[in-house]
Design an enzyme around this catalytic site. Sequence first.
Site, PDB file in Angstrom:
ATOM      1  N   ASN A   9     -42.732  44.622 -26.228  1.00 22.14           N
ATOM      2  CA  ASN A   9     -43.694  45.272 -26.529  1.00 22.14           C
ATOM      3  C   ASN A   9     -44.198  45.056 -27.032  1.00 22.14           C
ATOM      4  OD1 ASN A   9     -45.781  45.878 -24.061  1.00 22.14           O
ATOM      5  ND2 ASN A   9     -45.338  48.640 -24.417  1.00 22.14           N
ATOM      6  N   LYS A  11     -48.059  44.554 -26.499  1.00 19.65           N
ATOM      7  CA  LYS A  11     -49.305  45.160 -25.587  1.00 19.65           C
ATOM      8  C   LYS A  11     -49.998  44.254 -25.625  1.00 19.65           C
ATOM      9  CE  LYS A  11     -47.109  49.780 -27.679  1.00 19.65           C
ATOM     10  NZ  LYS A  11     -47.081  50.667 -28.381  1.00 19.65           N
ATOM     11  N   HIS A  95     -45.856  52.781 -18.604  1.00 18.51           N
ATOM     12  CA  HIS A  95     -45.875  53.117 -20.225  1.00 18.51           C
ATOM     13  C   HIS A  95     -46.998  54.313 -20.433  1.00 18.51           C
ATOM     14  CE1 HIS A  95     -46.930  52.330 -24.783  1.00 18.51           C
ATOM     15  NE2 HIS A  95     -45.999  51.555 -24.373  1.00 18.51           N
ATOM     16  N   GLU A  97     -48.870  54.643 -21.814  1.00 22.38           N
ATOM     17  CA  GLU A  97     -50.595  54.337 -22.351  1.00 22.38           C
ATOM     18  C   GLU A  97     -51.124  54.176 -20.878  1.00 22.38           C
ATOM     19  OE1 GLU A  97     -49.599  51.152 -25.572  1.00 22.38           O
ATOM     20  OE2 GLU A  97     -49.438  52.447 -26.532  1.00 22.38           O
ATOM     21  N   GLU A 167     -39.719  56.981 -23.228  1.00 23.82           N
ATOM     22  CA  GLU A 167     -40.004  56.834 -24.123  1.00 23.82           C
ATOM     23  C   GLU A 167     -41.007  57.902 -24.643  1.00 23.82           C
ATOM     24  OE1 GLU A 167     -41.196  52.366 -25.731  1.00 23.82           O
ATOM     25  OE2 GLU A 167     -42.698  53.343 -23.923  1.00 23.82           O
ATOM     26  N   GLY A 173     -46.002  54.620 -31.659  1.00 24.29           N
ATOM     27  CA  GLY A 173     -46.529  53.890 -32.688  1.00 24.29           C
ATOM     28  C   GLY A 173     -46.976  54.949 -33.717  1.00 24.29           C
ATOM     29  N   SER A 213     -41.036  54.169 -31.824  1.00 24.89           N
ATOM     30  CA  SER A 213     -41.097  53.899 -33.209  1.00 24.89           C
ATOM     31  C   SER A 213     -39.858  52.994 -33.485  1.00 24.89           C
ATOM     32  CB  SER A 213     -41.217  54.537 -34.933  1.00 24.89           C
ATOM     33  OG  SER A 213     -42.589  54.756 -34.338  1.00 24.89           O
TER      34      SER A 213
HETATM   35  C1  PEP Z   1     -43.701  51.316 -26.974  1.00 26.14           C
HETATM   36  O1  PEP Z   1     -44.896  50.225 -27.060  1.00 26.14           O
HETATM   37  O2  PEP Z   1     -43.203  51.400 -25.599  1.00 26.14           O
HETATM   38  C2  PEP Z   1     -43.369  51.382 -28.494  1.00 26.14           C
HETATM   39  C3  PEP Z   1     -42.447  52.171 -28.551  1.00 26.14           C
HETATM   40  O3  PEP Z   1     -44.478  51.190 -29.985  1.00 26.14           O
HETATM   41  P1  PEP Z   1     -43.565  51.798 -30.697  1.00 26.14           P
HETATM   42  O4  PEP Z   1     -42.032  51.021 -31.384  1.00 26.14           O
HETATM   43  O5  PEP Z   1     -44.759  50.382 -31.981  1.00 26.14           O
HETATM   44  O6  PEP Z   1     -44.206  52.869 -31.652  1.00 26.14           O
END
Ligand code: PEP
Length: 250
Positions: A9, A11, A95, A97, A167, A173, A213
């Site tokens: 992703n 973003k 997601h 966000e 997630e 992040g 992460s």
């Molecule tokens: C994501 O944005 O779906 C995500 C898991 O980000 P990160 O791997 O940076 O934690």
Amino acid sequence: MRNNILAGNWKMNCDLPMTQELISNIKKQLPEQLDCEVMIAPSHPFLYAAFNDSLDTPIEVIAQNVSQHENGAFTGEVSIDMLQSVGIKTVILGHSERRDVFLETDKDLAQKTKAAIDKGMRVVFCCGEHLDQRNTGNHFKTVTDQIEKALFDLSSKEWKQIVVAYEPVWAIGTGETASPDQAQEMHHHIRKFIADKYGDKTADKLSILYGGSVKPANAQEIFAQPDVDGGLVGGASLDADSFIAIAKAF
Ligand code: PEP
């Protein structure tokens, strides 16, 4: 039995040259023998270029979001038909966000998912709890509520077009990752919840990805869990070396 999937992703990162350079670097390093589907989700303006750059490779270019509306007066939105017209067959929905920053509701996500499924798209549906929900023991209910409210009007047949991405928001992040045991525990819970409603066949075929992460250093242990079928990766997908190292972790 079910597909392993690694989805990057990207973003709101990378302009056109950066998008194309990243794809080129991923292509150069992609092993011939892969034990997972590989998806990348660049920003909307670059989907067509990314799609063309990925032709004749195993990389699937997917979208980060889509409107539930068919067309018309929805300034700034992108429709399912628009995505499909540039070759996109899969979209990430829900997601954290989108939920937290853009205030997308379970109802919006139910509508978006149904609209995408009806047009034949595959949906990577994200769910996950905030830290306070985990700390108060509400993480299982939070996640299953998100799934129930957005996805339980779908038929078993329509579930073939769904991939779930768990997630935990506290791990996105932040550099903090759910332990392999925490990931397995939630993935198992999700699969059982879906089996109770739709039966074992639907649940066993469902790919459930972990996101939060994921890095080369932790991917192997997380992906080795029996109910973890891959990853949705943010930060580490913006670097070709890391992304490829994660793809090799299956
Ligand atoms: C994501 O944005 O779906 C995500 C898991 O980000 P990160 O791997 O940076 O934690």
